[in-house]
Structures are given as structure tokens and as C-alpha cells.
Design a protein around this motif. Structure first.
Motif, PDB file in Angstrom:
ATOM      1  N   ALA A 278       0.835  -1.201   0.000  1.00  0.00           N
ATOM      2  CA  ALA A 278       0.000   0.000   0.000  1.00  0.00           C
ATOM      3  C   ALA A 278       0.868   1.248   0.000  1.00  0.00           C
ATOM      4  N   ASP A 279       0.215   2.391  -0.153  1.00  0.00           N
ATOM      5  CA  ASP A 279       0.847   3.690   0.039  1.00  0.00           C
ATOM      6  C   ASP A 279       1.485   3.733   1.427  1.00  0.00           C
ATOM      7  N   VAL A 280       2.589   4.467   1.553  1.00  0.00           N
ATOM      8  CA  VAL A 280       3.337   4.451   2.808  1.00  0.00           C
ATOM      9  C   VAL A 280       2.522   5.019   3.976  1.00  0.00           C
ATOM     10  N   ARG A 281       1.553   5.896   3.711  1.00  0.00           N
ATOM     11  CA  ARG A 281       0.678   6.372   4.789  1.00  0.00           C
ATOM     12  C   ARG A 281      -0.141   5.216   5.361  1.00  0.00           C
ATOM     13  N   VAL A 282      -0.630   4.364   4.467  1.00  0.00           N
ATOM     14  CA  VAL A 282      -1.422   3.202   4.885  1.00  0.00           C
ATOM     15  C   VAL A 282      -0.525   2.186   5.585  1.00  0.00           C
ATOM     16  N   LEU A 283       0.657   1.959   5.023  1.00  0.00           N
ATOM     17  CA  LEU A 283       1.603   1.034   5.653  1.00  0.00           C
ATOM     18  C   LEU A 283       1.930   1.458   7.077  1.00  0.00           C
ATOM     19  N   ALA A 284       2.109   2.764   7.277  1.00  0.00           N
ATOM     20  CA  ALA A 284       2.431   3.266   8.615  1.00  0.00           C
ATOM     21  C   ALA A 284       1.309   2.949   9.595  1.00  0.00           C
TER      22      ALA A 284
END
Length: 241
Positions: A153-159
Motif C-alpha cells: 500500500a501507500d506508505v501512509r497506509v503502511l504506517a
């Protein structure tokens, strides 16, 4: 040195990274590639089936992350593990590693169960679950020193997926494309909201492949228990900080 072209590439590149692979580890990688190719004849778990490409795009791509783990980690959780990547190659490299492989797709976790049995690996747990639900289990929160997630996923979602699982002082390793700076810049407030901080964006160069990178996010403070939000919400409504 092995005469096998794929193995020679693996050994040479790993050695260049300061990673030493012994005969048993090479045997496990060989068996991993064979198991992956065999399983893929009836159930698709990877689009990459050429043996040399498996070694390059799967095994070396995974081992590239080892340089950013610090010393050999005690435990690692691999989110969206799919065909076991990057978690299983890192387990082969670090035999004492406690490994959790999580994927919401049962056909993938069925493959992982078969793979782990074939390889004879111990201290490996396979979970068929959405990570949003898993990360809300009290005893799973903030207990892993390393979390990986490849092509999830996008890194915002991964975080939002990973930071609740990381112990303070732990690190998320997120493989990305050649230049994820715009994506990462947009995520900086999200990292802070979740108790994380960008450590760095590191280049990853593999022979014959386009440049890529890995985003390193350190856990520096506890994550509010509101996160991750309910299943599906992080991808539908990514946090903005």
C-alpha cells in the motif's frame, strides 16, 4: 562457490552486502524456489516463475533489507506476505528469527504453511487475517522490532498498519520504487501521529534491474490505541496528519 548461475548470483551479491550464506541456507533457497514453481502450476502465488528471476526479484530483493535491520532481529512480522516475501528469505538468513507471516488471502497462507513445512523452519507463525484486526489484539501490539511490507500500500497506509505493531525503537522496512520522496513527504505528519519518524530513504540496486528504494521508519513513541482503524478504513481514507 556454486556453479549454479542463479545461486552464484545470490552468493556474489549477498557477499557484496556483507551477508554470508552457507550450504544449508543455499539448499533452503533452492528448495524454496522449487516449491514456489511447483505450487504455482496449480495455484498462482507469483507472476515470476523463471528460476533466475525468482532468485533476483524475490530472494535478493528480500535479502537487500537485511542491511537495514541492524543486528539480527529477534522477531519480524511480514504484512501481506503473499509468497513469503520478504519474510521467509530473511528467516533463512537469520535462523533464530521469530517470524510472523500475515496475509488475508487463504490460498496464500495455505502455500505458506506448505512452504514452511517443506523447509522445516521453526518459530514461524502464519496468520490468515486482515492486519487491521491483527494489530488491535492487545498482546500483539508494540512487540515486534521489525515489520516489513512489500508492495502492499501507500506508505501512509503502511504506517497505520505497521507502527501499532512495532516496539519503541523498532523499524518499518517498506520497499518502494526508485524515488518515493513525494509519497513519503505527504506521509511525514502521519508518521508523527502514529509515533513514528522517517529514518531515511535508502537506494537498493540489484544486477540488471531498475533502481528501487526502501523507506525506513523508526518507532519513537507509543501509538494511540485508536489505530489502526477498522478493517478497510486505512485504504479508503488514508490518514493525512
Amino acid at each position: 562457490m556454486t556453479d549454479d548461475v542463479a545461486e552464484k548470483m545470490l552468493v556474489t551479491q549477498a557477499d557484496a552486502w556483507g551477508l554470508c550464506l552457507d550450504r544449508k541456507q543455499l539448499m533452503l533457497f533452492r528448495l524454496y524456489a522449487e516449491t514456489l514453481a511447483q505450487w504455482n502450476t496449480h495455484t498462482n502465488v507469483t507472476a515470476i516463475t523463471d528460476r533466475q528471476q525468482i532468485y533476483l526479484r524475490h530472494f535478493l530483493d528480500a535479502l537487500a533489507l537485511a542491511r537495514f535491520c541492524g543486528t539480527a532481529p529477534s522477531a519480524l512480522i511480514d504484512i501481506g506476505s503473499g509468497a513469503g516475501l520478504p519474510g521467509v528469505p530473511l528467516k533463512i538468513l537469520f535462523p533464530e528469527l521469530e517470524l510472523v507471516l500475515i496475509d488475508s488471502v487463504a490460498k496464500k497462507t495455505n502455500f505458506l504453511k506448505h512452504l514452511i513445512m517443506q523447509l522445516g523452519l521453526e518459530q514461524v507463525r502464519i496468520v490468515t487475517e486482515r492486519v487491521e484486526a491483527f494489530a488491535r489484539i492487545p498482546y500483539e501490539r508494540e512487540r515486534y522490532p521489525v515489520v516489513t511490507a512489500r508492495a502492499v500500500a501507500d506508505v501512509r497506509v503502511l504506517a497505520e498498519y505497521a507502527l501499532p505493531l512495532l516496539t519503541i525503537g523498532g523499524r518499518l522496512l517498506a520497499p518502494k520504487g526508485a524515488d518515493p520522496r513525494v509519497e513519503v513527504e505527504a506521509a511525514l505528519p502521519v508518521f508523527a501521529m502514529l509515533g513514528g519518524r522517517l529514518h531515511s530513504i535508502e537506494p537498493v540496486l540489484l544486477p540488471g534491474l531498475e533502481p528501487r528504494s526502501v523507506v525506513l521508519i523508526d518507532k519513537i513513541a507509543p501509538t494511540d490505541r485508536r489505530y489502526p482503524r477498522p478493517v478497510g478504513t486505512p485504504t479508503r481514507k488514508p490518514l493525512t496528519g
